[in-house]
Design a protein around this motif. Sequence first.
Motif, PDB file in Angstrom:
ATOM      1  N   ASN A  60      -4.235 -15.226  -0.890  1.00 51.14           N
ATOM      2  CA  ASN A  60      -5.527 -15.736  -0.433  1.00 51.14           C
ATOM      3  C   ASN A  60      -6.432 -14.671   0.176  1.00 51.14           C
ATOM      4  OD1 ASN A  60      -3.869 -15.505   1.890  1.00 51.14           O
ATOM      5  ND2 ASN A  60      -5.108 -17.002   2.971  1.00 51.14           N
ATOM      6  N   LEU A  61      -5.948 -13.456   0.365  1.00 48.36           N
ATOM      7  CA  LEU A  61      -6.757 -12.393   0.954  1.00 48.36           C
ATOM      8  C   LEU A  61      -7.329 -11.509  -0.150  1.00 48.36           C
ATOM      9  CD1 LEU A  61      -4.386 -11.321   3.870  1.00 48.36           C
ATOM     10  CD2 LEU A  61      -6.397 -12.782   4.016  1.00 48.36           C
ATOM     11  N   PRO A  62      -8.481 -10.891   0.091  1.00 48.37           N
ATOM     12  CA  PRO A  62      -9.054  -9.999  -0.928  1.00 48.37           C
ATOM     13  C   PRO A  62      -8.194  -8.753  -1.125  1.00 48.37           C
ATOM     14  CG  PRO A  62     -10.340  -9.917   1.099  1.00 48.37           C
ATOM     15  CD  PRO A  62      -9.323 -10.997   1.289  1.00 48.37           C
ATOM     16  N   LYS A  63      -8.246  -8.174  -2.335  1.00 46.86           N
ATOM     17  CA  LYS A  63      -7.459  -6.966  -2.623  1.00 46.86           C
ATOM     18  C   LYS A  63      -7.838  -5.798  -1.726  1.00 46.86           C
ATOM     19  CE  LYS A  63      -5.611  -7.377  -7.167  1.00 46.86           C
ATOM     20  NZ  LYS A  63      -5.375  -6.729  -8.433  1.00 46.86           N
ATOM     21  N   SER A  64      -9.023  -5.842  -1.164  1.00 48.59           N
ATOM     22  CA  SER A  64      -9.424  -4.772  -0.255  1.00 48.59           C
ATOM     23  C   SER A  64      -8.663  -4.837   1.071  1.00 48.59           C
ATOM     24  CB  SER A  64     -10.932  -4.826   0.003  1.00 48.59           C
ATOM     25  OG  SER A  64     -11.267  -6.035   0.654  1.00 48.59           O
ATOM     26  N   LYS A  65      -7.967  -5.943   1.330  1.00 50.92           N
ATOM     27  CA  LYS A  65      -7.215  -6.124   2.584  1.00 50.92           C
ATOM     28  C   LYS A  65      -5.712  -6.315   2.379  1.00 50.92           C
ATOM     29  CE  LYS A  65     -10.863  -6.009   5.132  1.00 50.92           C
ATOM     30  NZ  LYS A  65     -11.100  -4.804   5.917  1.00 50.92           N
ATOM     31  N   TYR A  66      -5.323  -6.719   1.145  1.00 50.38           N
ATOM     32  CA  TYR A  66      -3.921  -7.076   0.897  1.00 50.38           C
ATOM     33  C   TYR A  66      -3.661  -6.928  -0.599  1.00 50.38           C
ATOM     34  CZ  TYR A  66      -0.013 -10.407   0.300  1.00 50.38           C
ATOM     35  OH  TYR A  66       1.174 -11.010  -0.021  1.00 50.38           O
ATOM     36  N   ARG A  67      -2.663  -6.094  -0.947  1.00 45.51           N
ATOM     37  CA  ARG A  67      -2.383  -5.936  -2.373  1.00 45.51           C
ATOM     38  C   ARG A  67      -0.949  -5.490  -2.613  1.00 45.51           C
ATOM     39  NH1 ARG A  67      -3.453  -0.480  -4.816  1.00 45.51           N
ATOM     40  NH2 ARG A  67      -3.317   0.948  -3.071  1.00 45.51           N
ATOM     41  N   HIS A  68      -0.495  -5.754  -3.834  1.00 43.95           N
ATOM     42  CA  HIS A  68       0.817  -5.309  -4.275  1.00 43.95           C
ATOM     43  C   HIS A  68       0.756  -3.809  -4.528  1.00 43.95           C
ATOM     44  CE1 HIS A  68       3.872  -4.465  -7.401  1.00 43.95           C
ATOM     45  NE2 HIS A  68       4.605  -5.149  -6.558  1.00 43.95           N
ATOM     46  N   ILE A  69       1.825  -3.105  -4.182  1.00 39.29           N
ATOM     47  CA  ILE A  69       1.894  -1.654  -4.340  1.00 39.29           C
ATOM     48  C   ILE A  69       3.012  -1.318  -5.322  1.00 39.29           C
ATOM     49  CG2 ILE A  69       2.451   0.507  -3.145  1.00 39.29           C
ATOM     50  CD1 ILE A  69      -0.176  -0.603  -2.256  1.00 39.29           C
ATOM     51  N   SER A  70       2.735  -0.385  -6.209  1.00 39.44           N
ATOM     52  CA  SER A  70       3.800   0.160  -7.043  1.00 39.44           C
ATOM     53  C   SER A  70       3.898   1.651  -6.726  1.00 39.44           C
ATOM     54  CB  SER A  70       3.538  -0.095  -8.530  1.00 39.44           C
ATOM     55  OG  SER A  70       2.256   0.327  -8.876  1.00 39.44           O
ATOM     56  N   GLY A  71       5.100   2.193  -6.835  1.00 39.11           N
ATOM     57  CA  GLY A  71       5.296   3.530  -6.293  1.00 39.11           C
ATOM     58  C   GLY A  71       5.969   4.550  -7.165  1.00 39.11           C
ATOM     59  N   GLY A  72       5.661   4.572  -8.436  1.00 36.74           N
ATOM     60  CA  GLY A  72       6.165   5.647  -9.275  1.00 36.74           C
ATOM     61  C   GLY A  72       7.671   5.676  -9.370  1.00 36.74           C
ATOM     62  N   LYS A  73       8.267   6.827  -9.085  1.00 33.37           N
ATOM     63  CA  LYS A  73       9.699   6.988  -9.339  1.00 33.37           C
ATOM     64  C   LYS A  73      10.577   6.156  -8.411  1.00 33.37           C
ATOM     65  CE  LYS A  73      11.715  11.027  -7.070  1.00 33.37           C
ATOM     66  NZ  LYS A  73      12.055  12.416  -7.147  1.00 33.37           N
ATOM     67  N   TYR A  74      10.082   5.765  -7.244  1.00 35.74           N
ATOM     68  CA  TYR A  74      10.859   4.919  -6.327  1.00 35.74           C
ATOM     69  C   TYR A  74      10.382   3.472  -6.372  1.00 35.74           C
ATOM     70  CZ  TYR A  74      12.412   9.306  -4.240  1.00 35.74           C
ATOM     71  OH  TYR A  74      12.949  10.543  -4.028  1.00 35.74           O
ATOM     72  N   ASP A  75       9.845   3.041  -7.496  1.00 39.21           N
ATOM     73  CA  ASP A  75       9.160   1.745  -7.573  1.00 39.21           C
ATOM     74  C   ASP A  75      10.043   0.573  -7.145  1.00 39.21           C
ATOM     75  OD1 ASP A  75       7.064   0.064  -8.028  1.00 39.21           O
ATOM     76  OD2 ASP A  75       7.402  -0.091 -10.176  1.00 39.21           O
TER      77      ASP A  75
END
Length: 142
Positions: A60-75
Amino acid sequence: MEDFHLCPIDDINNPKYDFYLLYKNGRNFYEEFAQSLRQQSELDELDSIMALMDKVDNNNLPKSKYRHISGGKYDRKDVWEFKSKHLRIYTLKVPPDYYIVLGGYKKGQEKDIAKIFKHFNNIPDEIPIRDNDEDDNEAQQE
């Protein structure tokens, strides 16, 4: 072997999700981050992130405040970021109903994400929950 445990965060009053601080070998990266903040503007931004945690309900929050993160080799697939203008708080979203607060950083987002994934890629699926009072008692016994 690494020791992990969780402690509830009493300052977040989200009706849907519980929030826990993660301790790794007695160290809490979020508390270290929060204690490093010196300027009033940083403390205000941290308060605004805590307010977001109070309100989050699925996406329910905008992506500018809350988002899923992916992290390359340690994903990891369960890392979510709460953010303000200059601060980020990284969490694991654990279905169905809680978040584990991993730590926070200022700026330097790509390096911050890499640090989070590196430190917390090996978190076990089940982590014991301890009351904050238990931690105080253990510290006094040592």
